[in-house]
Design a protein around this motif. Structure first.
Motif, PDB file in Angstrom:
ATOM      1  N   ILE A   3      -7.204  -4.747   0.974  1.00 19.00           N
ATOM      2  CA  ILE A   3      -8.191  -4.662  -0.098  1.00 19.00           C
ATOM      3  C   ILE A   3      -8.029  -3.336  -0.817  1.00 19.00           C
ATOM      4  CG2 ILE A   3     -10.646  -4.652  -0.671  1.00 19.00           C
ATOM      5  CD1 ILE A   3     -11.106  -6.219   1.962  1.00 19.00           C
ATOM      6  N   LEU A   4      -7.952  -3.385  -2.140  1.00 17.98           N
ATOM      7  CA  LEU A   4      -7.910  -2.192  -2.981  1.00 17.98           C
ATOM      8  C   LEU A   4      -9.241  -2.077  -3.697  1.00 17.98           C
ATOM      9  CD1 LEU A   4      -6.442   0.201  -4.290  1.00 17.98           C
ATOM     10  CD2 LEU A   4      -5.553  -1.398  -5.997  1.00 17.98           C
ATOM     11  N   VAL A   5      -9.944  -0.964  -3.518  1.00 21.16           N
ATOM     12  CA  VAL A   5     -11.239  -0.731  -4.142  1.00 21.16           C
ATOM     13  C   VAL A   5     -11.047   0.271  -5.277  1.00 21.16           C
ATOM     14  CG1 VAL A   5     -13.567   0.185  -3.797  1.00 21.16           C
ATOM     15  CG2 VAL A   5     -12.513  -1.219  -2.024  1.00 21.16           C
ATOM     16  N   LEU A   6     -11.455  -0.118  -6.481  1.00 20.97           N
ATOM     17  CA  LEU A   6     -11.414   0.775  -7.642  1.00 20.97           C
ATOM     18  C   LEU A   6     -12.825   1.255  -7.919  1.00 20.97           C
ATOM     19  CD1 LEU A   6      -9.033  -1.294  -9.949  1.00 20.97           C
ATOM     20  CD2 LEU A   6      -8.442   0.571  -8.388  1.00 20.97           C
ATOM     21  N   LYS A   7     -13.050   2.556  -7.753  1.00 20.84           N
ATOM     22  CA  LYS A   7     -14.363   3.144  -7.997  1.00 20.84           C
ATOM     23  C   LYS A   7     -14.414   3.643  -9.436  1.00 20.84           C
ATOM     24  CE  LYS A   7     -15.119   4.778  -3.278  1.00 20.84           C
ATOM     25  NZ  LYS A   7     -15.424   5.977  -2.481  1.00 20.84           N
ATOM     26  N   LYS A  28     -13.575  -2.470   6.729  1.00 14.20           N
ATOM     27  CA  LYS A  28     -12.798  -1.825   7.785  1.00 14.20           C
ATOM     28  C   LYS A  28     -13.275  -2.264   9.166  1.00 14.20           C
ATOM     29  CE  LYS A  28     -11.590   2.330   5.166  1.00 14.20           C
ATOM     30  NZ  LYS A  28     -11.853   3.780   5.003  1.00 14.20           N
ATOM     31  N   ALA A  29     -14.609  -2.372   9.321  1.00 16.00           N
ATOM     32  CA  ALA A  29     -15.172  -2.806  10.598  1.00 16.00           C
ATOM     33  C   ALA A  29     -14.758  -4.241  10.929  1.00 16.00           C
ATOM     34  CB  ALA A  29     -16.694  -2.689  10.568  1.00 16.00           C
ATOM     35  N   SER A  30     -14.474  -5.026   9.908  1.00 12.27           N
ATOM     36  CA  SER A  30     -14.041  -6.410  10.109  1.00 12.27           C
ATOM     37  C   SER A  30     -12.530  -6.518  10.305  1.00 12.27           C
ATOM     38  CB  SER A  30     -14.455  -7.265   8.910  1.00 12.27           C
ATOM     39  OG  SER A  30     -15.859  -7.303   8.809  1.00 12.27           O
ATOM     40  N   GLY A  31     -11.840  -5.387  10.299  1.00 12.18           N
ATOM     41  CA  GLY A  31     -10.410  -5.379  10.576  1.00 12.18           C
ATOM     42  C   GLY A  31      -9.503  -5.420   9.352  1.00 12.18           C
ATOM     43  N   HIS A  32     -10.069  -5.257   8.173  1.00  8.18           N
ATOM     44  CA  HIS A  32      -9.266  -5.275   6.959  1.00  8.18           C
ATOM     45  C   HIS A  32      -8.708  -3.887   6.672  1.00  8.18           C
ATOM     46  CE1 HIS A  32     -10.620  -9.312   6.129  1.00  8.18           C
ATOM     47  NE2 HIS A  32     -11.879  -8.912   6.270  1.00  8.18           N
ATOM     48  N   GLN A  33      -7.590  -3.843   5.980  1.00  9.86           N
ATOM     49  CA  GLN A  33      -6.990  -2.581   5.550  1.00  9.86           C
ATOM     50  C   GLN A  33      -7.523  -2.277   4.153  1.00  9.86           C
ATOM     51  OE1 GLN A  33      -2.734  -2.606   5.545  1.00  9.86           O
ATOM     52  NE2 GLN A  33      -2.577  -0.546   4.695  1.00  9.86           N
ATOM     53  N   VAL A  34      -8.171  -1.119   3.991  1.00 10.22           N
ATOM     54  CA  VAL A  34      -8.844  -0.790   2.739  1.00 10.22           C
ATOM     55  C   VAL A  34      -8.315   0.527   2.183  1.00 10.22           C
ATOM     56  CG1 VAL A  34     -11.077  -0.361   1.631  1.00 10.22           C
ATOM     57  CG2 VAL A  34     -10.935  -1.962   3.541  1.00 10.22           C
TER      58      VAL A  34
END
Length: 94
Positions: A3-7, A28-34
């Protein structure tokens, strides 16, 4: 999932930033790469409409958008967090 987050908020302690941080912590807690990028502090210029890029190639301005586009291609999901006023201001230009 990657997942890429754009702020997109200039206020790093504002509600949009807090929402983005909560989303990232949950992912992140669910195991995704952020990974996140603060686009308000990135060196990104408005498009000139010169079509040097051919809509898919490198931009003639050689700004920070190149790094964002490079990261974008490796991520499955992209999430954008920005304040409501940013959207309304973009559409209110005279």
């Amino acid at each position: 999932m990657k997942i890429l987050v754009l702020k997109g908020s200039a206020n790093v302690h504002g509600s949009s930033a807090m929402l983005a941080d909560a989303f990232m912590n949950g992912a992140k807690a669910s195991g995704h790469q952020v990974t996140s990028i603060d686009v308000t502090r990135a060196n990104v210029h408005s498009c000139l409409g010169c079509i040097h890029c051919g809509y898919e190639g490198p931009c003639a301005q050689h700004d920070g958008m190149t790094k964002i586009k490079e990261k974008r291609q490796f991520w499955i999901q992209i999430c954008l967090f920005l304040p409501h006023r940013s959207i309304t201001m973009a559409f209110r230009r005279n």
